[in-house]
Design a protein around this motif. Structure first.
Motif, PDB file in Angstrom:
ATOM      1  N   GLN A 199      64.647  58.995  60.395  1.00 36.28           N
ATOM      2  CA  GLN A 199      64.173  58.143  59.363  1.00 36.28           C
ATOM      3  C   GLN A 199      63.303  58.923  58.432  1.00 36.28           C
ATOM      4  N   PRO A 200      63.467  58.809  57.119  1.00 39.87           N
ATOM      5  CA  PRO A 200      62.662  59.343  56.267  1.00 39.87           C
ATOM      6  C   PRO A 200      61.283  58.856  56.240  1.00 39.87           C
ATOM      7  N   PHE A 201      60.337  59.859  55.993  1.00 38.41           N
ATOM      8  CA  PHE A 201      59.025  59.342  56.155  1.00 38.41           C
ATOM      9  C   PHE A 201      58.438  58.544  54.877  1.00 38.41           C
ATOM     10  N   ASP A 202      57.934  57.491  55.002  1.00 43.29           N
ATOM     11  CA  ASP A 202      57.456  56.911  54.064  1.00 43.29           C
ATOM     12  C   ASP A 202      55.879  56.597  54.471  1.00 43.29           C
ATOM     13  N   PRO A 203      54.946  57.035  53.856  1.00 47.61           N
ATOM     14  CA  PRO A 203      53.527  56.714  54.038  1.00 47.61           C
ATOM     15  C   PRO A 203      53.252  55.117  54.154  1.00 47.61           C
ATOM     16  N   VAL A 228      40.122  66.359  64.659  1.00 47.32           N
ATOM     17  CA  VAL A 228      38.733  66.286  64.456  1.00 47.32           C
ATOM     18  C   VAL A 228      38.529  66.305  62.944  1.00 47.32           C
ATOM     19  N   ALA A 229      38.832  67.253  62.404  1.00 46.33           N
ATOM     20  CA  ALA A 229      38.481  67.176  61.140  1.00 46.33           C
ATOM     21  C   ALA A 229      39.015  65.745  60.165  1.00 46.33           C
ATOM     22  N   THR A 230      40.197  65.422  60.625  1.00 52.89           N
ATOM     23  CA  THR A 230      40.839  64.623  59.647  1.00 52.89           C
ATOM     24  C   THR A 230      40.125  63.349  60.227  1.00 52.89           C
ATOM     25  N   SER A 231      39.738  62.928  61.466  1.00 56.32           N
ATOM     26  CA  SER A 231      38.919  61.743  61.855  1.00 56.32           C
ATOM     27  C   SER A 231      37.685  61.617  61.212  1.00 56.32           C
ATOM     28  N   VAL A 232      37.140  62.748  61.248  1.00 57.83           N
ATOM     29  CA  VAL A 232      35.714  62.859  60.213  1.00 57.83           C
ATOM     30  C   VAL A 232      35.907  62.376  59.057  1.00 57.83           C
ATOM     31  N   LYS A 233      36.950  62.767  58.258  1.00 55.69           N
ATOM     32  CA  LYS A 233      37.228  62.711  56.985  1.00 55.69           C
ATOM     33  C   LYS A 233      37.441  61.236  56.809  1.00 55.69           C
ATOM     34  N   ILE A 234      38.405  60.560  57.692  1.00 60.09           N
ATOM     35  CA  ILE A 234      38.678  59.167  57.551  1.00 60.09           C
ATOM     36  C   ILE A 234      37.268  58.312  57.802  1.00 60.09           C
ATOM     37  N   CYS A 235      36.704  58.534  58.611  1.00 60.96           N
ATOM     38  CA  CYS A 235      35.406  57.793  59.070  1.00 60.96           C
ATOM     39  C   CYS A 235      34.418  57.978  57.704  1.00 60.96           C
ATOM     40  N   ASP A 236      34.360  59.133  57.141  1.00 59.31           N
ATOM     41  CA  ASP A 236      33.335  59.291  55.821  1.00 59.31           C
ATOM     42  C   ASP A 236      33.848  58.250  54.727  1.00 59.31           C
ATOM     43  N   LEU A 237      35.208  58.581  54.427  1.00 59.13           N
ATOM     44  CA  LEU A 237      35.777  57.660  53.432  1.00 59.13           C
ATOM     45  C   LEU A 237      35.624  56.002  53.670  1.00 59.13           C
ATOM     46  N   LEU A 238      35.580  55.765  54.984  1.00 59.03           N
ATOM     47  CA  LEU A 238      35.411  54.332  55.363  1.00 59.03           C
ATOM     48  C   LEU A 238      33.850  53.847  55.256  1.00 59.03           C
ATOM     49  N   ARG A 239      33.110  54.821  55.518  1.00 61.00           N
ATOM     50  CA  ARG A 239      31.754  54.569  55.578  1.00 61.00           C
ATOM     51  C   ARG A 239      31.105  54.334  54.127  1.00 61.00           C
ATOM     52  N   GLU A 240      31.669  55.143  53.191  1.00 56.40           N
ATOM     53  CA  GLU A 240      31.672  54.953  51.670  1.00 56.40           C
ATOM     54  C   GLU A 240      32.083  53.693  51.093  1.00 56.40           C
ATOM     55  N   LYS A 241      33.301  53.407  51.641  1.00 54.24           N
ATOM     56  CA  LYS A 241      33.963  52.242  51.142  1.00 54.24           C
ATOM     57  C   LYS A 241      33.038  50.868  51.531  1.00 54.24           C
ATOM     58  N   ILE A 242      32.421  50.936  52.965  1.00 56.47           N
ATOM     59  CA  ILE A 242      31.945  49.761  53.155  1.00 56.47           C
ATOM     60  C   ILE A 242      30.553  49.557  52.548  1.00 56.47           C
ATOM     61  N   LYS A 243      29.854  50.719  52.343  1.00 63.76           N
ATOM     62  CA  LYS A 243      28.743  50.892  51.559  1.00 63.76           C
ATOM     63  C   LYS A 243      28.798  50.126  50.248  1.00 63.76           C
ATOM     64  N   GLU A 244      29.798  50.756  49.643  1.00 65.95           N
ATOM     65  CA  GLU A 244      30.399  50.352  48.016  1.00 65.95           C
ATOM     66  C   GLU A 244      30.558  48.792  48.184  1.00 65.95           C
ATOM     67  N   MET A 246      45.731  59.268  52.537  1.00 66.72           N
ATOM     68  CA  MET A 246      45.967  60.617  52.885  1.00 66.72           C
ATOM     69  C   MET A 246      47.371  61.189  53.296  1.00 66.72           C
ATOM     70  N   LEU A 247      48.187  60.408  53.396  1.00 67.77           N
ATOM     71  CA  LEU A 247      49.728  60.704  53.486  1.00 67.77           C
ATOM     72  C   LEU A 247      50.453  61.111  52.468  1.00 67.77           C
ATOM     73  N   ILE A 259      49.216  62.035  60.711  1.00 72.28           N
ATOM     74  CA  ILE A 259      47.888  61.982  59.924  1.00 72.28           C
ATOM     75  C   ILE A 259      47.358  63.595  59.808  1.00 72.28           C
ATOM     76  N   ALA A 260      47.235  63.761  61.043  1.00 70.16           N
ATOM     77  CA  ALA A 260      46.523  65.502  61.203  1.00 70.16           C
ATOM     78  C   ALA A 260      47.379  66.430  60.581  1.00 70.16           C
ATOM     79  N   ILE A 261      48.719  66.367  60.941  1.00 70.57           N
ATOM     80  CA  ILE A 261      49.840  67.340  60.280  1.00 70.57           C
ATOM     81  C   ILE A 261      49.641  67.263  58.828  1.00 70.57           C
ATOM     82  N   LYS A 262      49.770  66.105  58.094  1.00 74.61           N
ATOM     83  CA  LYS A 262      49.571  66.174  56.748  1.00 74.61           C
ATOM     84  C   LYS A 262      48.327  66.831  56.147  1.00 74.61           C
ATOM     85  N   ASP A 263      47.137  66.298  56.902  1.00 72.10           N
ATOM     86  CA  ASP A 263      45.975  66.756  56.402  1.00 72.10           C
ATOM     87  C   ASP A 263      45.729  68.227  56.807  1.00 72.10           C
TER      88      ASP A 263
END
Ligand code: GDP
Length: 297
Positions: free
Chosen positions: A284-288, A47-63, A83-84, A261-265
């Motif tokens: 596999q080594p994790f590469d964002p 939940v928290a991470t999803s809200v964060k992604i939406c907030d960042l996207l909202r800002e970017k679209i506005k910009e 975020m990763l 994404i949730a784990i990292k965030d």
């Protein structure tokens, strides 16, 4: 490639839904963001991470005033890979180094150790395994099978032996035999949390004493198919074990790979490897960036 195939279910689920959303809204409004948030949460982004992604996207679209679905999808990709952050390699430069592998039963710990041993051996490192899950005879046998498969050495005691003593012996043998990396399995009984955490603490003390000045990793193995449960498991282990990284297994078996994404965030812990199948080369080594590319391109 392996990562693309491993993430196919998540792409077909989460990213397809995002695309459908983008194409069905002529105007990006609050209703769009509500639905986007729901899509992300349903994909285990949290939940928290999803809200964060939406907030960042909202800002970017506005910009930018962006309206093009492809462009907005690109923005999401950028936000998520940002975020990763950096894929972090294992910190195992000293000779010897030690990797302690922890996690509850069934998440893929033994398989991960086998694959990791094979990977490190392929890099030219001399690897030794310590079978410190002495709680189940089957765990020792399984690790032995993987040590044969990977062609690396194994130190084991009998079922029921003191796990810290196995770790001690594995370290002694690793030093005596000139090994580069010692990888130790551990038991994973979460129904007996206090015992388990005490046991891990005892093992850690042995490692701190016997491997002073050496590089150490404590990898927590989590099963991606358990979704948000994986996050709560991590929180329980985090208290006890000084985790340095996460291995997220079975990403190939879930359509809800947003859990990465949730784990990292939510935990602030780096995902160091992902498991995308049962074969020896499926760790596999994790590469964002690879991860974001596999999902969004
Ligand atoms: P442990 O109890 O934590 O040691 O778990 P195991 O290593 O025995 O693994 C449990 C099961 O998960 C086995 O059948 C493995 O083959 C399977 N497994 C482990 N990692 C992966 C993965 O990345 N993808 C898939 N599909 N299966 C996996």
């Amino acid at each position: 490639d392996k990562i693309k195939n491993g993430l196919k279910k998540t792409k077909d689920n989460m990213v397809k839904q995002v695309e459908t959303l983008l194409n069905s809204f002529t105007k990006i409004d609050e209703e769009f963001f509500e639905e986007l948030e729901e899509t992300l949460i349903m994909s285990d982004v949290g939940v928290a991470t999803s809200v964060k992604i939406c907030d960042l996207l909202r800002e970017k679209i506005k910009e930018t005033g962006a309206t093009d679905p492809a462009q907005i999808k690109g923005m999401m990709k950028e936000i998520i890979s940002g975020m990763l952050t950096g894929g972090e390699a294992l910190n195992i430069s000293t000779k010897p180094s030690i990797i302690l592998v922890i996690g509850v039963n069934g998440v893929g710990k033994t398989t991960t150790i086998g694959k990791l041993a094979a990977n490190l051996k392929a890099e030219g490192k001399k690897v030794l395994l310590g079978a410190a899950d002495t709680f189940r005879a089957a765990a020792i046998e399984q690790l032995e099978i993987w040590s044969d498969r990977a062609g690396v050495e194994l130190i084991k005691h009998k079922e029921g032996a003191d796990p810290a003593a196995v770790v001690f012996d594995a370290i002694s043998a690793g030093k005596a035999r000139g090994c580069d990396v010692i990888i130790c399995d551990t038991a994973g009984r979460l129904h007996n949390k206090k015992n388990l955490m005490d046991e891990l603490a005892k093992i850690s003390r042995v490692i701190d004493r016997e491997m002073e000045g050496c590089d150490k990793e404590v990898l927590l193995v989590l099963d991606a198919t358990t979704g948000q449960n994986a996050v709560s498991q991590a929180k329980q282990f985090q208290e006890a074990a000084g985790i340095t990284g996460i291995v997220l297994t079975k990403l190939d078996g879930t359509a809800r790979g947003g859990i990465v994404i949730a784990i990292k965030d939510e935990l602030g812990l780096p995902v160091k490897y992902i498991g995308v199948g049962e074969q020896i080369d499926d760790l596999q080594p994790f590469d964002p960036q690879d991860f974001a590319n596999a999902l969004f391109d």
